[in-house]
Scaffold this active site. Sequence first.
Site, PDB file in Angstrom:
ATOM      1  N   ALA A 158      33.432  36.912  41.462  1.00 56.47           N
ATOM      2  CA  ALA A 158      34.709  37.507  41.035  1.00 56.47           C
ATOM      3  C   ALA A 158      34.841  37.632  39.518  1.00 56.47           C
ATOM      4  O   ALA A 158      34.414  36.761  38.764  1.00 56.47           O
ATOM      5  CB  ALA A 158      35.897  36.731  41.574  1.00 56.47           C
ATOM      6  N   GLY A 159      35.448  38.726  39.123  1.00 58.22           N
ATOM      7  CA  GLY A 159      35.783  38.940  37.725  1.00 58.22           C
ATOM      8  C   GLY A 159      34.792  39.771  36.937  1.00 58.22           C
ATOM      9  O   GLY A 159      35.045  40.147  35.795  1.00 58.22           O
TER      10      GLY A 159
ATOM     11  N   GLY B  44      38.761  41.163  41.133  1.00 55.31           N
ATOM     12  CA  GLY B  44      39.092  42.569  40.899  1.00 55.31           C
ATOM     13  C   GLY B  44      39.533  42.888  39.484  1.00 55.31           C
ATOM     14  O   GLY B  44      39.814  44.032  39.163  1.00 55.31           O
TER      15      GLY B  44
ATOM     16  N   ASN C 254      32.056  43.026  43.742  1.00 52.54           N
ATOM     17  CA  ASN C 254      32.415  44.095  44.671  1.00 52.54           C
ATOM     18  C   ASN C 254      33.081  45.253  43.927  1.00 52.54           C
ATOM     19  O   ASN C 254      32.515  46.335  43.792  1.00 52.54           O
ATOM     20  CB  ASN C 254      33.364  43.535  45.744  1.00 52.54           C
ATOM     21  CG  ASN C 254      33.688  44.540  46.845  1.00 52.54           C
ATOM     22  OD1 ASN C 254      33.422  45.730  46.733  1.00 52.54           O
ATOM     23  ND2 ASN C 254      34.266  44.084  47.920  1.00 52.54           N
ATOM     24  N   THR C 255      34.281  44.989  43.377  1.00 55.81           N
ATOM     25  CA  THR C 255      35.074  46.069  42.787  1.00 55.81           C
ATOM     26  C   THR C 255      34.318  46.817  41.691  1.00 55.81           C
ATOM     27  O   THR C 255      34.416  48.047  41.606  1.00 55.81           O
ATOM     28  CB  THR C 255      36.379  45.493  42.214  1.00 55.81           C
ATOM     29  OG1 THR C 255      37.001  44.688  43.218  1.00 55.81           O
ATOM     30  CG2 THR C 255      37.334  46.593  41.808  1.00 55.81           C
TER      31      THR C 255
ATOM     32  N   LYS D  22      31.771  32.720  53.579  1.00 57.72           N
ATOM     33  CA  LYS D  22      32.315  32.668  52.228  1.00 57.72           C
ATOM     34  C   LYS D  22      33.772  32.269  52.377  1.00 57.72           C
ATOM     35  O   LYS D  22      34.590  33.017  52.936  1.00 57.72           O
ATOM     36  CB  LYS D  22      32.196  34.018  51.521  1.00 57.72           C
ATOM     37  CG  LYS D  22      32.806  33.980  50.131  1.00 57.72           C
ATOM     38  CD  LYS D  22      32.879  35.351  49.473  1.00 57.72           C
ATOM     39  CE  LYS D  22      33.899  35.291  48.345  1.00 57.72           C
ATOM     40  NZ  LYS D  22      34.143  36.605  47.744  1.00 57.72           N
TER      41      LYS D  22
END
Lengths: 254, 322
Positions: A182-183, A155, A204-205, A94
């Site tokens: 992301a986001g 994040g 992830n977050t 990635k």
Amino acid sequence: MQLYGTEITSPLLLGTAQYPSPAILGDAIRASGTEVITVSLRRETAAGDGGAFWQILKDLGCHILPNTAGCHSVQEAVTTARMARDLFKTNWIKLEVIGNPDTLHPDVFGLVEAAGILTGEGFEVFPYTTDDLSVAEQLIKAGCRVLMPWGAPIGSGQGLRTPDALRSMRAHFPGTTLIVDAGIGKPSHAAQAMELGFDAVLLNTAVAKAGNPALMAAAMARAVAAGRDAFRAQPIEPRDMAAPSTPVMGMASL
Amino acid sequence: MSITIAGAGVAGLSCACELARAGFAVEVFETAPSLDENGCSRFAGGMLAPWCETESAEPEVLELGAMAMDWWAGLTQVTKAGTLVVAPARDSAEVSRFASRTSAHREADIDALEPALKGRFAKGLFFAQEAHLDPRRALSDLADACRDLGVVIHFGAAAPGPVDVDCRGIAAMDTLGDLRAVRGEMLMLRSRDVMLTRTVRMLHPRFPVYVVPRGDGVFMVGATMIESAGWGPITLRSMMELLGAAYALHPGFAEAEIIETGVGLRPAFPDNLPRMTEIDGTFYINGLYRHGYLLAPAMAQRLARRLLKEKRFDNHRQRRTA
């Protein structure tokens, strides 16, 4: 979904950073049913090995997608990718080349350059990019067969900031595997990405920092499944005026 | 006959103290030449902050850690001034998140608590019940207390054979298969310009940092959390993160002197909770992770209760003299 020739069933890819503990990370991965997890190499190799942590990840039995998180230059990203290949015995990478430390906006010029170098070395590159179509074209030209546009800054949990641009991207690259990376903050965001026809969502977050990561992981799994089904089921088009959902003919006259 | 303990860090000495208090004769073996050479315990923050820790830790940390303040106060100087939690304006959502994950806090009157931070942060949390100590002084005072109880501490000496209690921290990876190292980096600043009286945590999505006053203008700034067993010196990136956070907390830190940097390896199990494990007759107290000073007293008491039930240690009791 095909990721460089590997058939993947679950349209949810999860990151492995920021969990309260490796045990909770394991619970979340299992609850999500995810088959691909990303691993950050950069920090963990600070001055030695992250052997125990990596062993925990390997034991989860998922495909490992190493990332170049935190790399700010082509050279850094390429070096990190090579280390990752040695360590995890995979050609997957990635690719992140960060252009701005506050927004973590991808440096798209460096990204295209690094992607070209890495595909030339036999890597299978998953580029973290913007929703810019011309950048995406360049990445395809550089040999990428998967594109990972952002939904919002890493994040931030804001959800899809530019759904129209993402929809264009889907239309423009009908045969390319597209993953929103992301986001994502909530399951509704993940479902929305899938409803646009994306092949998968990487986050992830939103799971790691939730109060109950395993429960949130399960919720995300249901959301991406619902979104994927909705796209396949061909949703109706929105319209301005009401359209009665019950037959108007033959109404009872009172 | 004595109970033998390997390791004179905060875990080993807390166990020695509790076992001696329970009436056992105790001998401690530490491979380092002195307390000053100890790895992890020396570089700890020394925060006794069980309520803040539950932001990311299991409730057990609070249950075990609640008694630590009184335990340490009986041995060394404990500053019961609470913890102030703040965040830069653009990360103020982190304060709400932190508040929702923790308890025993109230909205902080930052200006009144720490006048040096007046006007710098719009929003903060105050954990009034928390405390901090100076880990080096605490460890030294704990060693003195152990000696007063008749404990013999051998420095520069590995135990001659199998020990009864193993408190070697990360070195016990050789036996405890699922123990892992979480690298932590810290630094010490001396400032003539900044006055803080309590632990201040600054929240940040990427690198949360705490600053603990050690008196005489000295502040401990910590700590990174890296999944690595590397014991090399602090990296530039880590130092920048720590210094950047200190500077963001108060620009007066720009003129501070960096008087020390340190690196330690926190021993942790997969759930980041401490464990007492018995293997081949040896009791392992380990996995204290980032909670050494907070959880060592409770783990030591758990060990003492356990060993009092072990028939084989009956002849290790010494007659207590006044």
